[in-house]
Design a protein around this motif. Structure first.
Motif, PDB file in Angstrom:
ATOM      1  N   PRO A 298      43.387  36.145  41.978  1.00 40.41           N
ATOM      2  CA  PRO A 298      42.557  37.250  42.461  1.00 40.41           C
ATOM      3  C   PRO A 298      43.316  38.252  43.334  1.00 40.41           C
ATOM      4  O   PRO A 298      44.259  37.884  44.025  1.00 40.41           O
ATOM      5  CB  PRO A 298      41.461  36.536  43.267  1.00 40.41           C
TER       6      PRO A 298
ATOM      7  N   ASP B 196      32.784  43.967  41.917  1.00 47.20           N
ATOM      8  CA  ASP B 196      31.313  43.876  41.850  1.00 47.20           C
ATOM      9  C   ASP B 196      30.703  43.762  43.251  1.00 47.20           C
ATOM     10  O   ASP B 196      31.172  42.978  44.082  1.00 47.20           O
ATOM     11  CB  ASP B 196      30.949  42.650  40.990  1.00 47.20           C
TER      12      ASP B 196
ATOM     13  N   ASP C  67      42.359  41.270  46.177  1.00 48.72           N
ATOM     14  CA  ASP C  67      41.253  41.790  46.977  1.00 48.72           C
ATOM     15  C   ASP C  67      41.537  43.234  47.393  1.00 48.72           C
ATOM     16  O   ASP C  67      42.633  43.744  47.214  1.00 48.72           O
ATOM     17  CB  ASP C  67      41.060  40.912  48.221  1.00 48.72           C
TER      18      ASP C  67
ATOM     19  N   GLU D 189      36.880  29.979  35.508  1.00 39.83           N
ATOM     20  CA  GLU D 189      37.716  28.959  36.154  1.00 39.83           C
ATOM     21  C   GLU D 189      37.260  27.558  35.751  1.00 39.83           C
ATOM     22  O   GLU D 189      38.077  26.676  35.489  1.00 39.83           O
ATOM     23  CB  GLU D 189      37.636  29.112  37.671  1.00 39.83           C
TER      24      GLU D 189
ATOM     25  N   ASN E  91      37.848  41.749  41.265  1.00 43.52           N
ATOM     26  CA  ASN E  91      36.380  41.726  41.223  1.00 43.52           C
ATOM     27  C   ASN E  91      35.841  42.799  42.175  1.00 43.52           C
ATOM     28  O   ASN E  91      35.788  42.611  43.385  1.00 43.52           O
ATOM     29  CB  ASN E  91      35.885  40.328  41.627  1.00 43.52           C
TER      30      ASN E  91
ATOM     31  N   PRO F 288      26.342  39.328  43.092  1.00 41.40           N
ATOM     32  CA  PRO F 288      26.846  37.946  42.938  1.00 41.40           C
ATOM     33  C   PRO F 288      27.357  37.615  41.527  1.00 41.40           C
ATOM     34  O   PRO F 288      28.017  36.595  41.333  1.00 41.40           O
ATOM     35  CB  PRO F 288      25.596  37.118  43.245  1.00 41.40           C
TER      36      PRO F 288
ATOM     37  N   GLU G  76      31.254  37.128  40.840  1.00 38.16           N
ATOM     38  CA  GLU G  76      31.757  35.832  41.307  1.00 38.16           C
ATOM     39  C   GLU G  76      31.361  34.729  40.328  1.00 38.16           C
ATOM     40  O   GLU G  76      32.150  33.825  40.029  1.00 38.16           O
ATOM     41  CB  GLU G  76      31.179  35.512  42.695  1.00 38.16           C
TER      42      GLU G  76
ATOM     43  N   LEU H 155      33.580  34.762  37.285  1.00 37.02           N
ATOM     44  CA  LEU H 155      34.906  34.193  37.557  1.00 37.02           C
ATOM     45  C   LEU H 155      34.835  32.674  37.719  1.00 37.02           C
ATOM     46  O   LEU H 155      35.715  31.953  37.248  1.00 37.02           O
ATOM     47  CB  LEU H 155      35.508  34.833  38.812  1.00 37.02           C
ATOM     48  N   ALA H 156      33.779  32.219  38.358  1.00 40.42           N
ATOM     49  CA  ALA H 156      33.614  30.771  38.525  1.00 40.42           C
ATOM     50  C   ALA H 156      33.481  30.093  37.164  1.00 40.42           C
ATOM     51  O   ALA H 156      34.032  29.008  36.938  1.00 40.42           O
ATOM     52  CB  ALA H 156      32.386  30.488  39.382  1.00 40.42           C
TER      53      ALA H 156
ATOM     54  N   SER I 171      26.750  43.514  38.600  1.00 42.45           N
ATOM     55  CA  SER I 171      25.515  42.755  38.867  1.00 42.45           C
ATOM     56  C   SER I 171      24.284  43.636  38.673  1.00 42.45           C
ATOM     57  O   SER I 171      23.286  43.209  38.075  1.00 42.45           O
ATOM     58  CB  SER I 171      25.516  42.211  40.298  1.00 42.45           C
TER      59      SER I 171
END
Lengths: 400, 410
Positions: B85, B63, B87, B76, B61, B66, B69, B72-73, B115
């Protein structure tokens, strides 16, 4: 040393001259790879999916449109029929699935009223019927989404100022065209980038798998000769000559290893010649992987023979063990599709690491560094197996 | 007749006294059925887990806002895949590298301006790296698409409301445009569930309501029973070669036992062993693994009788024409593995090309597997498996005639 070498060369000669060994060494792995290629490779692919389409009463327009959509999917062989005929065709397996369109499907899309498309599935079809179901689910999701977007647009525009009947017609006409264009270019797109692995086919996957499987069988047949020589009395005669037991064991091991190396290298060459398998651009890595795999298989077979007390027991226990390990280790099917827990168990097998090494060479063009983990693990296994077999052969007095 | 029974009983005693043979006949097929059933668990008979396999999806991610996220939420929360993930600033490159090396099956990369572009209601593109070697990415991609369909619909409705207003009443001022977009997007979010058009899958036949039958014990149990009866049956051809080599067959020919009786006895004990093995495996499948063998026990008996008779005939034929036990062993392996692969015992014939399916029906295994599907999945009666049983009977007659013609004691 020379005596052990003579025993190894004698063993190698006998095995290579034996047509039955050649069947096990080469014909079976190549034959099965060819059969798998026939089943899943080539241009013909999966056979077409027979689909019966049942439209609602007085719904010819919808039925024809759906039939038109289905005919655009090359995989489908669609036929418009009645529900009774569709049920009979699907239940008997003549069609893989039937799609039954409900009354009021168009209203459901436009006005949000509920409608249910039925997909009748052949009970014996695990894959084709599921493909049809997935396609219809995708259609239903798109139709529901398109409908809700249309209603949301009307709702937002109407909230600002009521829409006249003439405007409603104008907006409806415009929206169909706009949605058609927009849906093909969605607000959030996904660009699918196929990772640059190499151009491989089903032969490239299964040829190394079967090579490992039948390498183990050849090695078992070779290791079994330890008992056969004892049972036929040739071992006793050999012991009457100035050849020690350790020389005999060393010769047997060397002979087995040489045979294993010949088999793996031959299968690699034949894989290239017959199936066009590209083993990668690191020939040294391929040769090292082949030789290490041969060592692993040879030592594993010897340890099985050391545990067994007779040639027949070696055959029975060894074959059972090899088949189970090959099943667990992914030599008989793509283990990548198994649950994670199953794959964790697979890591304890020789087959898993051998197959993993060859796969890295073929699919990812890995060099020596790329397959170092596999090489180290197989070498460690070989040392353990070899040590165990020497210990067992001497302590358990198999050769007395 | 009595002489035939004596020879059959003698051979059965020899087999029963050999523990390793019993291991081959029963323990191996049971273990294979169990392992394969577990590996392909997900339905098709009792005993296997009904939990679907969850695949992992590597996500990078990048981005700055927000929405990444949130995406992805949502993925999930759908509960179909596990997110893995990565980082760091070079997460996108790392994800690609992992897929390329084969360490991961698929990766989703969310761009840095995800975003911002969504806020500006501009088109935005995610990248999905797929390893062509694996099947998993098809599942993970579908899980992403399901979530994206809703987000896309919200975005499309927002743009559509503005554009529709402009079509009817001219370009809206920015404040109105924003209001139109927000209202339309909110409408989609609020009314998304339940979808207006749904799909109801109905599995016909006796497995109605059950899961995919080609997976799990409902496939592995009949397939492994057929495979091991064939494999062991053909391996028993070695016994005939051994009897010839050890001259026990020649000695038997000096006794007042007719040649035909010896042949029938050889067919008979192989048939008895095959039937015992088949029915022990069927009982194990039914009792321990929950496999439902259909509504027609008579049909199942007919299919197993004709199949085992064909295997027994082929076993004696192989033993008659083989010159050594090694040759018989090799031929048994080649024939049995080839027939298993062609006949759909290792994978369903339905997914293979038409020519392959035709080849699968040139051997007994293809017909036997068809009959098993008709009994277990379709719930056919005796008449429903009669065509397959007839073909299997013809195989049995053909092999037996050939075995009789080639049978020799020297």
């Amino acid at each position: 040393m020379m005596k052990a070498l003579h025993i190894a060369i004698k063993d190698l000669r006998i095995r290579i001259r034996d047509r039955n060994t050649l069947v096990l060494m080469l014909l079976l792995p190549i034959g099965l790879t060819a059969i798998i290629g026939f089943a899943f490779g080539g241009d013909s692919g999966i056979s077409s999916i027979g689909v019966a389409l049942v439209g609602p009463e007085d719904g010819d327009l919808l039925t024809n449109a759906a039939a038109g959509l289905l005919s655009q999917v090359e995989l489908f062989d669609a036929e418009v029929t009645t529900e009774d005929e569709a049920r009979e065709a699907v239940a008997s397996g003549r069609k893989s699935a039937a799609i039954v369109l409900p009354e009021g499907l168009i209203d459901a899309v436009l006005e949000g009223a509920p409608a249910e498309i039925a997909v009748l599935q052949d009970p014996a079809s695990g894959i084709k019927a599921r493909i049809v179901e997935t396609m219809v689910e995708r259609f239903a999701t798109s139709a529901s989404a398109g409908g809700i977007v249309g209603r949301a647009i009307f709702d937002a525009v109407e909230a600002e100022r009521p829409i006249t009947e003439a405007e409603r017609w104008q907006l409806t006409g415009w929206m169909f065209q706009w949605m058609y264009e927009t849906w093909s270019e969605p607000a959030i797109a996904i660009e699918e980038a196929e990772a640059e692995t190499r151009d491989v086919d089903v032969h490239s996957y299964f040829a190394p798998s079967f090579a490992v499987l039948f390498l183990l069988f050849t090695m078992l047949a070779s290791a079994k000769t330890i008992h056969e020589e004892r049972e036929s009395g040739t071992y006793g005669r050999l012991m009457a000559s100035p050849v020690g037991r350790s020389t005999f064991i060393a010769g047997k091991l060397m002979g087995s290893y040489a045979l294993a190396a010949v088999q793996v290298l031959l299968l690699i060459v034949l894989g290239s010649l017959l199936f066009g398998i590209d083993w990668g651009s690191h020939p040294v890595a391929v040769i090292v992987m082949a030789l290490v795999t041969a060592a692993g298989a040879a030592s594993l077979a010897i340890v099985i023979a050391s545990v067994a007390r007779t040639a027949r027991q070696t055959d029975n226990v060894g074959t059972a063990f090899i088949l189970m390990m090959s099943l667990l280790g992914g030599s008989m099917w793509p283990i990548e599709q198994a649950p994670a827990s199953f794959q964790n168990v697979a890591r304890f097998t020789f087959n898993y690491w051998a197959h993993s090494g060859f796969k890295k060479l073929v699919f990812y063009d890995a060099g020596l560094a790329g397959i170092s983990q596999e090489i180290l693990i197989i070498l460690a296994m070989s040392i353990v197996f070899f040590g165990a077999s020497v210990l067992l052969l001497s302590r358990r007095q198999v050769l007395t | 007749m009595k002489k035939i029974l004596v020879i059959i009983a003698h051979n059965l005693r020899l087999i029963a006294a050999d523990r390793s043979t019993l291991f081959w006949l029963l323990a191996m097929p049971i273990a294979f059925t169990f392992v394969l059933g577990l590996a392909f668990s997900g339905g098709g008979g009792g005993g296997g887990s009904t939990d679907p396999v969850r695949y992992g999806l590597t996500v990078a991610n990048l981005d700055r806002g927000p929405q990444g996220e949130a995406l992805l939420a949502a993925i999930e929360a759908a509960g179909k895949i596990d997110l893995l993930p990565i980082d760091g600033a070079d997460a996108g490159d790392t994800a690609l590298e992992l897929v390329q090396k084969g360490d991961r099956s698929a990766a989703l990369v969310i761009p840095p301006d995800y975003s911002e572009r969504l806020a500006r209601r501009e088109r935005v593109t995610l990248t999905f790296h797929r390893n062509p070697e694996r099947m998993n990415p098809y599942v993970t991609r579908q899980a992403i698409d399901e979530v994206l369909t809703r987000l896309r619909a919200e975005g499309t409705a927002g743009i559509g409301a503005r554009t529709a207003y402009a079509e009817l009443r001219g370009e809206p001022p920015p404040e109105l445009a924003e209001r139109l977009s927000s209202r339309a997007s909110a409408y989609v979010a609020e009314n998304w569930d339940p979808p207006s058009v749904t799909v109801a899958a109905e599995r016909l036949g006796r497995t109605a309501g059950s899961d995919v039958p080609s997976m799990g014990f409902n496939h592995s149990s009949p397939a492994m029973a057929l495979m091991y009866v064939l494999l062991n049956g053909l391996m028993m051809s070695i016994a005939l070669v051994d009897e010839r080599r050890e001259r026990t067959l020649a000695r038997l020919f000096t006794t007042p036992v007719a040649r035909s009786s010896i042949i029938v006895a050889n067919l008979g004990w192989r048939f008895v062993i095959g039937m015992l093995q088949m029915w022990i495996l069927i009982a194990f499948g039914g009792l321990a693994l929950g496999v439902d063998w259909g509504d027609s026990p008579v049909g199942l008996v007919l299919v197993t009788v004709t199949y085992v008779a064909a295997v027994a005939g082929l076993s004696v034929l192989l033993g008659s024409i083989s010159r050594s036990s090694r040759q018989a062993q090799s031929a048994a392996l080649v024939l049995s593995l080839t027939m298993c692969a062609l006949g759909g015992l290792w994978w369903p014939l339905e997914i293979t090309p038409k020519l392959y399916q035709a080849a699968g029906h040139a051997v007994p295994t293809g017909w036997a597997m068809d009959a098993m599907h008709n009994l277990v999945s379709r719930g056919y009666s005796l008449a429903g498996v009669a065509p397959q049983a007839l073909v299997l009977a013809l195989f049995a007659i053909g092999f037996t005639v050939a075995a009789t013609l080639t049978f020799r004691h020297e």
